[in-house]
Write an enzyme that holds these catalytic residues in place. Structure first.
Site, PDB file in Angstrom:
ATOM      1  N   HIS A 157       0.722  -1.358  -0.210  1.00  0.00           N
ATOM      2  CA  HIS A 157      -0.100   0.100  -0.039  1.00  0.00           C
ATOM      3  C   HIS A 157       0.980   1.286  -0.047  1.00  0.00           C
ATOM      4  O   HIS A 157       0.481   2.124  -0.803  1.00  0.00           O
ATOM      5  CB  HIS A 157      -1.044  -0.062   1.108  1.00  0.00           C
ATOM      6  CG  HIS A 157      -1.937   1.191   1.253  1.00  0.00           C
ATOM      7  ND1 HIS A 157      -3.065   1.224   0.678  1.00  0.00           N
ATOM      8  CD2 HIS A 157      -1.733   2.495   1.958  1.00  0.00           C
ATOM      9  CE1 HIS A 157      -3.576   2.092   0.922  1.00  0.00           C
ATOM     10  NE2 HIS A 157      -2.841   3.101   1.761  1.00  0.00           N
ATOM     11  N   HIS A 172       2.820   6.064  -1.613  1.00  0.00           N
ATOM     12  CA  HIS A 172       3.472   7.204  -0.997  1.00  0.00           C
ATOM     13  C   HIS A 172       4.837   7.069  -0.862  1.00  0.00           C
ATOM     14  O   HIS A 172       5.562   7.639  -0.220  1.00  0.00           O
ATOM     15  CB  HIS A 172       2.970   7.321   0.614  1.00  0.00           C
ATOM     16  CG  HIS A 172       1.501   7.204   0.728  1.00  0.00           C
ATOM     17  ND1 HIS A 172       0.698   8.441   0.466  1.00  0.00           N
ATOM     18  CD2 HIS A 172       0.646   6.659   1.126  1.00  0.00           C
ATOM     19  CE1 HIS A 172      -0.282   8.387   0.739  1.00  0.00           C
ATOM     20  NE2 HIS A 172      -0.726   7.326   1.319  1.00  0.00           N
ATOM     21  N   LYS A 215      -5.302   9.757  -8.834  1.00  0.00           N
ATOM     22  CA  LYS A 215      -5.052   9.907  -7.387  1.00  0.00           C
ATOM     23  C   LYS A 215      -5.014  11.499  -7.025  1.00  0.00           C
ATOM     24  O   LYS A 215      -4.221  12.458  -7.548  1.00  0.00           O
ATOM     25  CB  LYS A 215      -3.170   9.665  -7.281  1.00  0.00           C
ATOM     26  CG  LYS A 215      -2.863   9.900  -5.741  1.00  0.00           C
ATOM     27  CD  LYS A 215      -3.505   8.837  -4.484  1.00  0.00           C
ATOM     28  CE  LYS A 215      -3.080   9.048  -3.444  1.00  0.00           C
ATOM     29  NZ  LYS A 215      -3.428   8.000  -2.452  1.00  0.00           N
TER      30      LYS A 215
END
Length: 279
Positions: A157, A172, A215
């Site tokens: 993730h 991220h 995103k």
């Protein structure tokens, strides 16, 4: 299972300790990008009518990406199925890549510093126990699809990213973004926030498309090493997470305040997400 110390073993760590240790981790990060090794093309902020898509990374030094923790991270990034709901099958070779990445990261001054800190706080009975939990919290599989499939992990993730219901989730990590852009899968659409840092790591909030999936806003550290991201996020996960609700972790990077948000997965000691908060 919880390691010795209970569900919230580092809750006694003060904000001052977190600020001091995060600065020490930064000083130890000899692998972070230096001037000239990473050149960004931030363009105008998202929402500016004159903004237009262009490449985010004007230049990334091959020498930087060839360093051991970077190359080990890049080797991991083709192991994941980004669509949630599809089972993650971890081959023996992929498990080996996980172990090699963590072993290489743990061999750096950054993770060595974090390891000494958690052992000094008696969170773990040994370095081996900490290292086993580090693998579990980041690579332990769980389901983001209503328990239909073991389709996710904290590492996937945060460091790789996922696609859930047509939208990018997580993602991220700047090394992954530059890899996606180099492969032609990333369309950078502008930034929504740029922090006060003039060197690396910087904290940015960006808008982009990954293989056509949106995103709308994603925040990340840029220019840091993989071991620094892993250490800082792990510190905040251990120090400020509870198993019932997320908590903000107040750190300091180069004399500037920053906040890391972490989440656990389904009241377990598994990382659900970790990223720097931005306005």
């Amino acid at each position: 299972p919880h390691p010795p110390g209970g569900a919230e073993p580092l809750s006694a760590v003060s904000d001052l300790e977190l600020r001091e240790l995060s600065e020490q981790l930064l000083l130890a990060d000899s692998n972070r990008a230096r001037p000239g090794q990473l050149v960004l093309n931030l363009q105008r902020p998202e929402g500016d009518p004159e903004a237009q898509s262009s490449r985010l990374f004007s230049y990334v030094s091959p020498d930087l990406l060839s360093r051991p923790t970077f190359s080990r991270l890049l080797a991991l990034l083709d192991n994941y199925e980004p669509q949630t709901g599809r089972e993650e099958t971890v081959a023996a070779s992929e498990k080996q890549e996980e172990q090699e990445f963590l072993a290489t990261a743990l061999d750096t001054p950054v993770l060595a510093l974090l390891e000494r800190f958690v052992l000094s706080k008696r969170l773990y009975p040994s370095a081996e126990a900490f290292r086993a939990d580090l693998h579990s919290m980041w690579f332990g599989l769980y389901s983001r699809s209503g328990r239909k499939a073991l389709d996710s992990s904290g590492f996937e993730h945060v460091f790789h990213g996922e696609v859930k219901k047509g939208t990018v989730s997580g993602c991220h990590n700047w090394v992954q973004l530059q890899a996606l852009e180099r492969a032609g899968w990333l369309e950078y659409l502008g930034y929504t926030w740029d922090g006060p840092w003039t060197g690396f790591p910087d904290v940015l909030s960006l808008q982009f498309h990954w293989d056509g999936h949106s995103k709308p806003r994603g925040s990340l550290l840029v220019g840091s090493s993989p071991e620094f991201d892993l250490a800082l996020f792990t510190l905040c996960f251990l120090a400020r997470i509870t198993l019932t609700c997320p908590h903000k972790c107040h750190v300091s990077l180069g004399g500037e305040a920053a906040t890391i948000q972490t989440y656990s997965w389904d009241k377990q000691r598994l990382v659900a997400s970790a990223y720097p908060l931005t306005p």
